[in-house]
Design a protein around this motif. Structure first.
Motif: not given
Length: 435
Positions: A126-149
């Motif tokens: 591990q070395g060169l992998e940390y020269l660039t920022a990571p990609l963010l993946v958001l999973a299993s979050f409910p879609p925006p709706s009136p019932n969403t907290p």
């Protein structure tokens, strides 16, 4: 002959690069209080995840939390992540600088980077992998709706603001080396934090065939060659055609991961990915079909959102969300009104303090001039001054008494004393003789 017009494209590119660098989110990751060796290592692992847009070698000696909050705007730091140890469990606070809000999490469980690397079968350099920022993946979050907290969309935006935004049209494929997975667990009400490295494998070739072609992973002390040891096999077909899970020799183990088994299914084009550009590694050229695999390198955390407050640590405002304390609308309105009153009082005191400092500076500058004017006019009492300035001019009383000794009797006494000292002339004669 017309002059050729010069286009300074290098300056334009440099300006664009500097502008994009300024807009990137940057972070401070610190530990607050006595946390122990494990949480200190977790702080270092989180700094590794947030590279290169974080202070990796940040050393906190005698600096306090307010020091980081003060220096953050000048260094263009947008987020502060602080890990502390409470009586219940470790906690993580993520503050959006400079005005908030602040997200407080309880760390239910965590695994360090070194623990995951020890448990994995294959470890990578591990070395060169940390020269660039990571990609963010958001999973299993409910879609925006009136019932969403209402706190879940705000939580998603908070994680999105920590990492640089994804720009598919401008980014290069070789810069996508890592992935940060933030998954919401609806059953437990927690958030899973994972960190992966992206690897590209040949498609259509099984793991065992790849081991035969590439050789053994580790060379023994007796044999320095990288030839795979098949001495315990009766036939090479036993090694290549053994089903997953069947017992085999100790050198192979008979285990094949799900990713490698999926990549071994030759002819199934649904599992293949066509590279849009050249990628890092050998023979990873544009247009080739490859199998993408994720290797978890850590750290791993299970977070539970406790509360969301306005402002930053030390200057918290109203509580926007709390996991364990629920209040009615009237109580929330009263609490918000009290916070607004405190903020108004704090602002008023700050303005009064600035006004007092300015008034004292003006009084110090105008003090000698006023004293000389009063001495010339023969006025001793400052009856014409305002009451506010009387208290500030207390320090000038001694000087005013000295300057006010301007009566006729006092001047006569001083003149008589001066004549007595000046009357004997021999001193002047002696001085003139010496000269």
């Amino acid at each position: 002959m017309a002059r050729r017009r010069k286009n300074r494209t290098h300056l334009k590119g440099a300006g664009a690069t500097s502008q994009t660098q300024d807009n990137l989110p940057k972070s401070f990751i610190i530990k607050h209080g006595q946390v122990g060796s494990s949480l200190s290592q977790l702080v270092r692992d989180l700094r590794k995840v947030m590279e290169p847009n974080t202070a990796t070698r940040l050393k906190r000696k005698r600096n306090k939390l307010k020091d980081f909050l003060t220096m953050a705007p000048s260094l263009k730091v947008s987020h502060l992540m602080a890990i502390t140890l409470t009586n219940v469990a470790p906690s993580l606070r993520i503050a959006r600088l400079p005005s908030g809000p602040t997200f407080s999490f309880r760390i239910e469980r965590y695994s360090l980077k070194k623990d995951l690397l020890k448990a994995s079968r294959s470890s990578r350099s591990q070395g060169l992998e940390y020269l660039t920022a990571p990609l963010l993946v958001l999973a299993s979050f409910p879609p925006p709706s009136p019932n969403t907290p209402p706190h879940l969309p705000l939580l998603m935006k908070a994680f999105q603001s920590i990492f640089p935004p994804l720009a598919p049209n401008s980014m290069s494929l070789s810069g996508a080396r890592r992935i940060v997975l933030v998954a919401y667990n609806a059953e437990r009400g927690t958030i899973d934090f994972r960190h992966y490295l992206i690897t590209v494998k040949p498609y259509g070739v099984s793991k065992r065939v790849r081991r035969v072609l590439e050789g053994a992973k580790k060379s023994t002390s007796t044999s320095m060659t990288s030839v795979l040891d098949l001495g315990n096999e009766k036939d090479v077909a036993d090694f290549l055609l053994r089903k997953r899970g069947e017992p085999g020799p100790a050198s192979e183990g008979g285990y094949e991961s799900a990713a490698s088994s999926a990549s071994s299914a030759a002819g199934d084009d649904a599992d293949a990915v066509s590279l849009a550009d050249d990628y890092v590694g050998r023979n990873n050229k544009k247009g080739q079909k490859k199998a993408v695999k994720l290797d978890e390198v850590g750290p791993r955390m299970e977070l539970r959102l406790v509360k969301i407050t306005e402002g930053v640590p030390g200057k918290e405002g109203a509580v926007m969300y709390h996991e364990f304390v629920k209040k009615s609308k009237a109580e929330a309105a009263a609490l918000k009104a009290s916070h607004m009153a405190k903020e108004k009082l704090r602002k008023q005191r700050r303005e009064e303090q600035e006004e007092n400092v300015r008034r004292k500076m003006d009084s110090k500058q105008k003090g000698p001039e006023d004293a000389s004017e009063m001495a010339s006019d023969g006025q001793v009492d400052g009856s014409g001054d305002e009451e506010e300035y009387e208290e500030d001019d207390v320090g000038w009383d001694e000087e005013e008494e000295i300057s006010d000794v301007s009566d006729d009797g006092a001047t006569d006494c001083e003149q008589e004393s001066e004549e007595e000292f000046v009357q004997p002339p021999p001193k002047k004669v002696k001085h003139s003789a010496k000269r």
